[in-house]
Design a protein around this motif. Structure first.
Motif, short mmCIF file in Angstrom:
data_model
loop_
_atom_site.label_atom_id
_atom_site.label_comp_id
_atom_site.label_asym_id
_atom_site.label_seq_id
_atom_site.Cartn_x
_atom_site.Cartn_y
_atom_site.Cartn_z
N GLU A 1 0.91 -1.14 0.07
CA GLU A 1 0.04 -0.09 -0.02
C GLU A 1 0.93 1.38 -0.07
OE1 GLU A 1 -3.64 1.89 -0.50
OE2 GLU A 1 -3.23 -0.50 -0.05
N GLU A 2 2.08 1.20 0.65
CA GLU A 2 2.80 2.43 0.71
C GLU A 2 3.60 2.67 -0.70
OE1 GLU A 2 7.11 3.59 2.88
OE2 GLU A 2 6.29 1.72 3.22
N LYS A 3 3.70 1.45 -1.35
CA LYS A 3 4.41 2.00 -2.67
C LYS A 3 3.36 2.28 -3.49
CE LYS A 3 8.36 -1.40 -2.48
NZ LYS A 3 8.89 -2.48 -2.93
N LEU A 4 2.11 2.05 -3.35
CA LEU A 4 1.17 2.45 -4.43
C LEU A 4 0.61 3.69 -3.99
CD1 LEU A 4 -1.45 -0.48 -4.00
CD2 LEU A 4 0.01 0.09 -6.04
N ASN A 5 0.68 4.23 -2.79
CA ASN A 5 0.58 5.72 -2.59
C ASN A 5 1.84 6.54 -3.27
OD1 ASN A 5 -1.81 5.55 -1.12
ND2 ASN A 5 -0.81 4.93 0.82
N LYS A 6 3.04 5.87 -2.84
CA LYS A 6 4.17 6.66 -3.37
C LYS A 6 4.19 6.88 -4.81
CE LYS A 6 7.47 5.83 0.13
NZ LYS A 6 8.96 5.11 0.55
N ALA A 7 3.59 5.89 -5.50
CA ALA A 7 3.50 5.85 -7.07
C ALA A 7 2.74 6.96 -7.53
CB ALA A 7 2.94 4.55 -7.39
N LEU A 8 1.32 7.07 -6.89
CA LEU A 8 0.50 8.09 -7.01
C LEU A 8 1.04 9.76 -6.84
CD1 LEU A 8 -2.64 6.54 -5.39
CD2 LEU A 8 -2.56 6.96 -7.84
N GLU A 9 1.91 9.60 -5.73
CA GLU A 9 2.60 10.95 -5.86
C GLU A 9 3.46 11.26 -6.63
OE1 GLU A 9 4.49 10.65 -1.90
OE2 GLU A 9 2.53 10.38 -0.68
N LEU A 10 3.93 10.28 -7.41
CA LEU A 10 4.97 10.45 -8.51
C LEU A 10 4.37 10.76 -9.72
CD1 LEU A 10 7.97 10.27 -8.20
CD2 LEU A 10 8.04 7.85 -9.28
N GLY A 11 2.93 10.57 -9.77
CA GLY A 11 2.16 10.76 -10.94
C GLY A 11 1.44 9.74 -11.72
N ALA A 12 1.27 8.64 -11.02
CA ALA A 12 0.65 7.24 -11.63
C ALA A 12 -1.02 7.71 -11.62
CB ALA A 12 0.72 6.13 -10.73
N ASP A 13 -1.64 7.56 -12.61
CA ASP A 13 -3.18 7.74 -12.80
C ASP A 13 -3.89 6.86 -11.69
OD1 ASP A 13 -3.12 10.11 -14.69
OD2 ASP A 13 -1.92 8.40 -15.78
N VAL A 14 -3.73 5.47 -11.75
CA VAL A 14 -4.50 4.58 -11.25
C VAL A 14 -3.39 3.66 -10.41
CG1 VAL A 14 -5.90 2.66 -11.23
CG2 VAL A 14 -6.25 4.54 -12.89
N ALA A 15 -3.52 3.22 -9.28
CA ALA A 15 -2.81 2.20 -8.38
C ALA A 15 -3.67 1.24 -7.82
CB ALA A 15 -1.96 2.99 -7.47
N ILE A 16 -3.33 -0.02 -8.15
CA ILE A 16 -4.28 -1.11 -7.49
C ILE A 16 -3.48 -2.28 -7.03
CG2 ILE A 16 -6.12 -0.76 -9.24
CD1 ILE A 16 -5.05 -2.93 -10.88
N SER A 17 -3.86 -3.06 -6.01
CA SER A 17 -3.01 -4.16 -5.73
C SER A 17 -2.75 -5.15 -6.72
CB SER A 17 -3.76 -4.90 -4.45
OG SER A 17 -3.41 -6.28 -4.09
N THR A 18 -1.54 -5.60 -6.78
CA THR A 18 -1.07 -6.76 -7.61
C THR A 18 -2.02 -8.33 -7.35
OG1 THR A 18 1.10 -5.92 -7.36
CG2 THR A 18 0.90 -8.21 -8.43
N SER A 19 -2.17 -8.24 -6.32
CA SER A 19 -3.11 -9.77 -5.89
C SER A 19 -4.59 -9.48 -6.29
CB SER A 19 -2.82 -9.94 -4.60
OG SER A 19 -3.44 -8.89 -3.59
N SER A 20 -4.95 -8.17 -6.65
CA SER A 20 -6.40 -8.14 -6.86
C SER A 20 -6.81 -8.73 -8.35
CB SER A 20 -6.72 -6.59 -6.75
OG SER A 20 -6.37 -5.89 -7.79
#
Length: 331
Positions: free
Chosen positions: A194-213
Motif C-alpha cells: 500500500e505504501e508503494k502504491l501511494n508513493k506511485a500516485l504521488e509520483l504521477g501514476a493515474d491509477v494504483a491497484i493491488s497486484t493480488s487483486s
C-alpha cells in the motif's frame, strides 16, 4: 583503492571491502574518480550466482558517476575535470533489434564500478546531466536505459496511450512511470505494498491497484495499450488478460519463476505482441539522457549507502524494500 569485492564464499557472504590495485589508463581510456555508484538487481544476481570459491576476485557494479581524473593520449571527447556517467553496456553502439554478439554488461566478467576508480574507453562514458547530482546521476544509467528502450524503442509508447506497470517500486519501473508521464501517457501501476502504491500516485501514476487483486474488476474492464512485464509467472496470465486486442507486452525481467504458459489460441486470436527487451545501446543511452534533460526528470532516489554498508544495501535490495533507486556514496 578501496573496493567492494566478491570472492571466496557463496552469495552475499563473499562480499567484503578490500584494497585493490587502481586501474591504469591506456591511450584511448579515461580514468574516473567515482563519486557514487548505483546498485541494481543485476549486481545482486552476479554475487548470488558466483558459487565457486576459486573464482577470481570481482568488483561488481554497473552504474557510476564521477569526475575524469586522467585521460589517455588519444582521448578526444573528454578532459580532466569533466563530470561523467559510466555506460553500463559494453559493445552495443547503435540501436538495433537485439544486442550484437559479444555484448556484455559492466560488472561481470570484468571489474565493475563499486570502487574508488573505474577505467574504460572514452566511448563508454557520457557527460553527466547538469541538473543531476552525482548521487542522482549514478543511479540513472542501467535502470533508466532499460526503461527507455522498453517503453519507446520496443513498446513504441505514444502520447495518449495507457501503459501498465505491474510491481511498481523497482528502479526500472519508477523511471518508466516518470518517462511515460513525460510522454503524455496514462499510467496504471500495481504493487502488493500500500505504501508503494501511494508513493506511485504521488509520483504521477493515474491509477494504483493491488497486484493480488482482480485487475479486470479493479479497472472496470479497462484495457491497456502497453504493459511492461518484469515479474514473470506470478502475473503473466493477468498481464495477458488486461492488454487490449493488438496490444503489446514488453518483458525485460522475471522476479518470480522464469517459465510461463499461455493459451496460444487466445494469443493469436487477440493479435497480441510479446516483445523481449534488454537494457539498450549507447545510441539509446544518449537519447535517454537527452530526454531526461529535456523534461528535467530526476531519479526517484530511495537512499544511498556508505561503502562499508554493503551487506545492508544488498539485503535491502534483495528484500525489495526500495521504492526507486539505491546506491553507494563512494567519495
Amino acid at each position: 583503492m578501496k573496493a567492494i569485492v566478491h570472492k571466496g564464499k557463496d552469495g552475499l557472504e563473499g562480499l567484503s571491502i578490500q584494497d585493490m590495485k587502481a586501474p591504469s589508463v591506456s591511450s584511448n581510456e579515461v580514468k574516473v574518480k567515482v563519486k557514487a555508484a548505483g546498485l541494481n538487481r543485476r549486481d545482486l544476481a552476479v554475487v548470488t550466482k558466483r558459487h565457486k570459491a576459486e573464482d577470481p576476485a570481482l568488483i561488481p557494479g554497473s552504474d557510476a558517476a564521477g569526475i575524469v581524473e586522467e585521460v589517455g593520449e588519444d582521448v578526444t571527447r573528454f578532459s580532466v575535470g569533466d563530470e561523467v556517467i559510466v555506460n553500463p553496456g559494453l559493445g552495443w553502439k547503435e540501436r538495433s533489434e537485439a544486442p550484437p554478439e559479444g555484448f556484455e554488461i559492466v560488472g561481470l566478467p570484468y571489474h565493475g564500478t563499486f570502487a574508488e576508480y573505474y577505467t574504460c574507453t572514452e566511448d563508454h562514458v557520457e557527460k553527466k546531466p547538469d541538473h543531476l547530482s552525482f548521487e542522482e546521476a549514478a543511479v540513472l544509467p542501467l535502470a533508466a536505459l532499460t526503461a527507455y528502450r522498453a517503453l519507446f524503442s520496443r513498446g513504441d509508447l505514444s502520447e495518449g496511450q495507457t501503459v501498465m506497470l505491474p510491481g511498481i517500486g523497482s528502479g526500472v519501473l519508477t523511471y518508466a512511470l516518470l518517462f511515460a508521464k513525460a510522454r503524455g501517457a496514462r499510467v496504471i501501476v500495481t504493487s502488493r505494498s500500500e505504501e508503494k502504491l501511494n508513493k506511485a500516485l504521488e509520483l504521477g501514476a493515474d491509477v494504483a491497484i493491488s497486484t493480488s487483486s482482480d485487475w479486470t474488476e479493479e479497472l472496470e474492464g479497462e484495457q491497456v495499450d502497453l504493459l511492461l512485464e518484469s515479474i514473470g509467472q506470478a502475473t503473466f496470465e493477468k498481464s495477458l488478460g488486461i492488454i487490449r486486442k493488438g496490444g503489446t507486452i514488453v518483458t525485460f525481467g522475471a522476479t518470480t519463476e522464469d517459465q510461463v504458459s499461455i493459451n496460444i489460441r487466445s494469443f493469436f486470436y487477440g493479435q497480441y505482441k510479446l516483445i523481449g527487451s534488454t537494457m539498450g545501446s549507447a545510441e539509446e543511452l544518449r537519447a535517454m539522457l537527452a530526454y531526461v534533460a529535456e523534461h528535467d526528470i530526476k531519479p526517484q532516489l530511495d537512499q544511498m549507502f556508505r561503502m562499508d554498508q554493503y551487506q545492508e544495501a544488498f539485503q535491502y535490495l534483495q528484500n525489495s524494500k526500495n521504492f526507486g533507486k539505491i546506491g553507494f556514496i563512494i567519495d
